[in-house]
Scaffold this active site. Structure first.
Site, PDB file in Angstrom:
ATOM      1  N   GLU A  65       0.815  -1.221   0.000  1.00 25.30           N
ATOM      2  CA  GLU A  65       0.000   0.000   0.000  1.00 25.30           C
ATOM      3  C   GLU A  65       0.847   1.269   0.000  1.00 25.30           C
ATOM      4  O   GLU A  65       0.453   2.296  -0.545  1.00 25.30           O
ATOM      5  CB  GLU A  65      -0.958   0.010   1.191  1.00 25.30           C
ATOM      6  CG  GLU A  65      -2.106  -0.988   1.075  1.00 25.30           C
ATOM      7  CD  GLU A  65      -1.768  -2.355   1.647  1.00 25.30           C
ATOM      8  OE1 GLU A  65      -0.570  -2.602   1.962  1.00 25.30           O
ATOM      9  OE2 GLU A  65      -2.689  -3.180   1.787  1.00 25.30           O
ATOM     10  N   PHE A  88     -11.802  -6.976  13.552  1.00 22.60           N
ATOM     11  CA  PHE A  88     -10.732  -7.463  12.679  1.00 22.60           C
ATOM     12  C   PHE A  88     -10.404  -6.404  11.618  1.00 22.60           C
ATOM     13  O   PHE A  88     -11.297  -5.895  10.956  1.00 22.60           O
ATOM     14  CB  PHE A  88     -11.147  -8.776  12.013  1.00 22.60           C
ATOM     15  CG  PHE A  88     -10.121  -9.294  11.043  1.00 22.60           C
ATOM     16  CD1 PHE A  88      -8.881  -9.720  11.492  1.00 22.60           C
ATOM     17  CD2 PHE A  88     -10.392  -9.336   9.683  1.00 22.60           C
ATOM     18  CE1 PHE A  88      -7.917 -10.184  10.598  1.00 22.60           C
ATOM     19  CE2 PHE A  88      -9.432  -9.803   8.786  1.00 22.60           C
ATOM     20  CZ  PHE A  88      -8.196 -10.226   9.242  1.00 22.60           C
ATOM     21  N   GLN A  89      -9.141  -6.103  11.470  1.00 20.22           N
ATOM     22  CA  GLN A  89      -8.653  -5.089  10.531  1.00 20.22           C
ATOM     23  C   GLN A  89      -9.326  -3.736  10.734  1.00 20.22           C
ATOM     24  O   GLN A  89      -9.601  -3.010   9.786  1.00 20.22           O
ATOM     25  CB  GLN A  89      -8.800  -5.567   9.078  1.00 20.22           C
ATOM     26  CG  GLN A  89      -7.879  -6.758   8.776  1.00 20.22           C
ATOM     27  CD  GLN A  89      -7.704  -7.023   7.302  1.00 20.22           C
ATOM     28  OE1 GLN A  89      -8.604  -6.781   6.507  1.00 20.22           O
ATOM     29  NE2 GLN A  89      -6.542  -7.556   6.917  1.00 20.22           N
ATOM     30  N   LYS A 111     -17.849  -0.401   5.411  1.00 19.41           N
ATOM     31  CA  LYS A 111     -18.348  -1.331   4.397  1.00 19.41           C
ATOM     32  C   LYS A 111     -19.865  -1.251   4.236  1.00 19.41           C
ATOM     33  O   LYS A 111     -20.379  -1.269   3.121  1.00 19.41           O
ATOM     34  CB  LYS A 111     -17.934  -2.757   4.774  1.00 19.41           C
ATOM     35  CG  LYS A 111     -18.201  -3.774   3.678  1.00 19.41           C
ATOM     36  CD  LYS A 111     -17.333  -5.015   3.858  1.00 19.41           C
ATOM     37  CE  LYS A 111     -17.497  -5.989   2.698  1.00 19.41           C
ATOM     38  NZ  LYS A 111     -18.717  -6.783   2.771  1.00 19.41           N
ATOM     39  N   MET A 134      24.331   8.944   2.924  1.00 13.89           N
ATOM     40  CA  MET A 134      24.104  10.209   3.613  1.00 13.89           C
ATOM     41  C   MET A 134      24.286  10.048   5.118  1.00 13.89           C
ATOM     42  O   MET A 134      24.869  10.900   5.790  1.00 13.89           O
ATOM     43  CB  MET A 134      22.706  10.745   3.283  1.00 13.89           C
ATOM     44  CG  MET A 134      22.425  12.128   3.828  1.00 13.89           C
ATOM     45  SD  MET A 134      23.601  13.352   3.236  1.00 13.89           S
ATOM     46  CE  MET A 134      22.690  14.086   1.884  1.00 13.89           C
TER      47      MET A 134
END
Lengths: 176, 555
Positions: free
Chosen positions: B49, B111-112, B161, B469
């Site tokens: 993602e 969940f999630q 949802k 760096m």
């Protein structure tokens, strides 16, 4: 210096978190914050007391403006304004001392809102200083519980922090 | 028209002329993917993602359109967070959609489930949790408006949802309307007059131009002003490509790794004209000694940037294109060359330099070769680190918007997905990624996205076998105690590329790289070029922490 801001915000869930989060992450110090809805149910009004010099206040003002949910901000510190705070104080008082406490309440025009066997609960409104003084005078009796609302404030006379089309236009062009 | 909210969401995208969405599906966002099935909008499936976010970001930066990214709830949403913060810091217009657990489960640690609106509050321009299905079209209209106007930024919409499945009567609003959101575009006429007077009375003006020039499309106006008043122009990192890299008035980048002549000019100037820039700490160094002799004109669309870090003599809140065209209309040309001659002398005296011996490959040389073979016109994405600064110093940008890089957040791993996104937005054009061996490994899984989508990104890895760096910082500040900056193992990037079916080259010397750059650019598909560069090369000049910008050291 302490500044008093009147802030009109959208009455959306999360708006308090947005404002409070902004203050904490930018390191601005909130002295008190009181919030409730206005006569327009879609608009809430916050009275925020914030500590800082002119530069900090300018940033507070500008950063608040960046929040989409903030509609209008007035720093009313320099204006004539009425400010009030409400305090509820529960003191433990032996019945023999009730009279004394009630006299103090009279001096501050406080009211007794609950009377228990060993306690008195008092309600007092006033500006910051008065509420502080009231608290101080009850200290010797033993304060069991105390709750303050934080300051709410309103400009005197014809000046106001309202939401109108005109004020909105001025708001949009703040920097002009 | 009765459709589901998920279908309405896709209609909103179509109404906003969205052509490409970068995303990764999952349980709670499935209603939206189901609706996308019937749309002509192209969906680019990334491999992580974070890649979706950076790709949408690269797409937005290179095309000027609003980028769109999408992910599911929970881990999908949290994986977006770095990319959102990155876009917020660099003012990139994005609309981000996340799935959310059904409203009945919100707040139950389902969940999630994760509170993504809470998490992203400090790193979005605004965000929404859609609870009322009917509000979706207005939320979308407002989201695109907020993301793309004023100072651009990411807007996140969290969609439970059950809301996505709800049926609404869809009608897309014609206008966005928010009483709390009204950016100021027109600069105040009085302030503009004051700016004109200050410019006309100045002897030693410097224009300090930032990313705002690119966001506002004020490139022509900037050039006109500079040429009319004979003022040298220095760019912030974000402002690079807003002024031609080979223009005689150009001083390159200023600040921490800026050119000595840019830093000297700013230190000596009597007027600093700051345009769409924010006096970032990497630019100013020790702020009390930044442009100490200068009056400051500061033009910015974001009022909060004005007076935030430095005191300003003439603040102008407004769109820099509009403000500049007003200034340009009022300004009279300057003929005096004394100041410019002095600046030119500094340019001769203190050029950027490095030396490459026979058989060596210096990273700066690779950038110069890429510049030569693309004429400064290619879109160049970078990651973060030494290679990024060398691009800033040695690639002379000749096309506005050609640099796609993480400035404010300094986000390693941005490069490859951003290049993929940029290429998706610019089919047929040359998109180059200059990265390091450290940065590249953070998101190199997106090579699969490039191959799958047939996006011919040209990847140049400046491979010094270390986190250059950070190693440089350890050399300068920590007595060369190199802790956790030198790789004991690196994958073979040529074999890596072949695993993806991509052509790859390795270059070890200056002679080799010339040939390889030519070959790589000629290949129609993606290419990986592993450039084995000198490991101990430092980015120079460098302003040490707490020092003024005219006190840079060579290192």
């Amino acid at each position: 210096m302490r500044h008093t801001l009147a802030v009109l915000v959208e009455n959306n869930p999360g708006v308090l978190a947005r404002v409070a989060g902004l203050f904490s992450r930018r390191g601005f110090n909130i002295d008190s914050l009181a919030v409730g809805r206005t006569d327009n149910p879609t608009v809430s009004r916050m009275t925020i007391v914030v500590e800082g010099d002119a530069r900090v206040l300018e940033q507070v003002n500008k950063q608040l403006h960046k929040l989409v949910d903030v509609i209008k901000i007035s720093d009313i510190t320099a204006d004539e304004f009425v400010d009030r705070e409400l305090v509820l104080i529960k003191v433990s008082v032996d019945p023999s001392l009730r009279g004394e406490v009630m006299q103090i309440a009279d001096v501050f025009r406080a009211r007794i809102v609950d009377l228990g066997k060993k306690t008195l609960t008092l309600e007092c409104t006033g500006n910051n200083g008065k509420v502080d003084a009231f608290e101080e005078s009850l200290q010797p009796y033993g304060i069991k519980e105390l709750v303050r609302t934080g300051k709410i404030a309103m400009q005197r006379g014809s000046r106001y922090t309202g939401f109108t089309e005109r004020s909105q236009k001025m708001n949009g062009n703040q920097e002009d | 028209m009765e459709i589901t909210v998920a279908e309405a969401l896709v209609r909103c995208f179509e109404n906003e002329k969205v052509e490409t969405i970068f995303g990764f599906p999952g349980g709670t966002i499935l209603p939206v993917y189901n609706a996308l099935y019937d749309s002509h909008i192209k969906h680019v499936l990334v491999r992580h993602e974070q890649g979706a976010m950076h790709a949408a970001d690269g797409y937005a930066r290179s095309t000027g359109k609003v980028g769109v990214a999408m992910a599911t709830s929970g881990p999908g949403a949290t994986n977006l967070v770095t990319g959102i913060a990155n876009a917020y810091m660099d003012s990139v217009p994005l609309v981000v959609i996340t799935g959310q657990v059904p409203t009945s489960q919100v707040g139950t640690d389902a969940f999630q489930e994760v509170d993504i609106t809470g998490i992203t509050m400090p790193i979005t321009k605004h965000n929404y949790l859609v609870k009322d299905p009917k509000s979706l079209p207005v939320v979308m209209k407002n989201a695109f408006h907020i993301a793309s106007t004023g100072r651009p930024g990411p807007v996140l919409i969290d969609l439970p949802k059950d809301v996505a499945d709800a049926v609404i009567d869809f009608k897309y609003p014609a206008h966005a309307s928010m009483r709390g959101y009204r950016p100021t575009f027109r600069g105040h006429p009085q302030k503009i007059n004051e700016a004109v007077k200050l410019i006309e009375s100045s002897q030693r003006p410097v224009i300090y131009a930032g990313g705002g020039i690119l966001n506002a499309g004020a490139v022509e106006e900037l050039r006109y002003l500079a040429e009319t008043i004979n003022a040298p122009v220095t760019n912030t990192f974000m402002g690079l490509s807003s002024f031609p890299g080979d223009h005689p008035l150009f001083l390159g980048m200023l600040g921490l790794h800026g050119t000595r002549y840019a830093n000297l000019a700013v230190t000596q100037c009597d007027l600093l004209i700051a345009l769409g820039a924010r006096f970032d700490d990497r630019v100013t160094g020790k702020i009390a000694q930044f442009a100490p002799q200068a009056k400051v004109v500061h033009v910015d669309i974001d009022p909060a940037e004005i007076g935030k870090n430095v005191l300003v003599n003439v603040p102008i809140v407004g769109d820099v294109k509009q403000v500049l065209s007003r200034i340009n209309n009022a300004i009279s040309p300057k003929k005096d060359h004394t100041w410019l001659d002095r600046v030119q002398q500094w340019k001769q005296e203190y050029p950027l330099e490095y030396s490459q011996k026979e058989g060596e490959l210096k990273p700066q040389y690779v950038i110069e070769k890429i510049y030569e073979h693309t004429g400064g016109k290619a879109t160049v994405a970078t990651d973060v680190g030494q290679h990024q600064m060398w691009v800033a110093q040695y690639y002379r940008f000749n096309r506005p918007g050609a640099l796609v890089s993480s400035g404010g957040l300094g986000c390693m791993g941005f490069g490859l997905p951003a290049a993929v996104g940029a290429q998706a937005g610019l089919p047929g054009e040359t998109v180059i990624l200059v990265t390091g061996d450290g940065s590249f490994q953070m998101t190199m899984q997106e090579m699969a996205t490039a191959v799958e989508q047939e996006l011919p990104v040209k990847v140049f890895i400046l491979n010094n076998n270390c986190l250059g760096m950070v190693r440089q910082l350890q050399e300068v500040y920590y007595d060369k105690r190199y802790m956790a900056t030198q790789f004991k193992f690196l994958p073979d990037f040529e074999i890596f590329a072949r695993a993806y079916g991509i052509e790859a080259f390795t270059a070890r010397t200056g002679n080799e790289i010339d040939e390889v750059v030519k070959k790589a650019l000629a290949i129609p598909g993606p290419v990986v070029v592993n450039c084995l560069v000198s490991a101990d090369e430092n980015v120079t000049p460098m302003v040490l922490a707490g020092k003024a910008i005219n006190e840079a050291i060579d290192c």
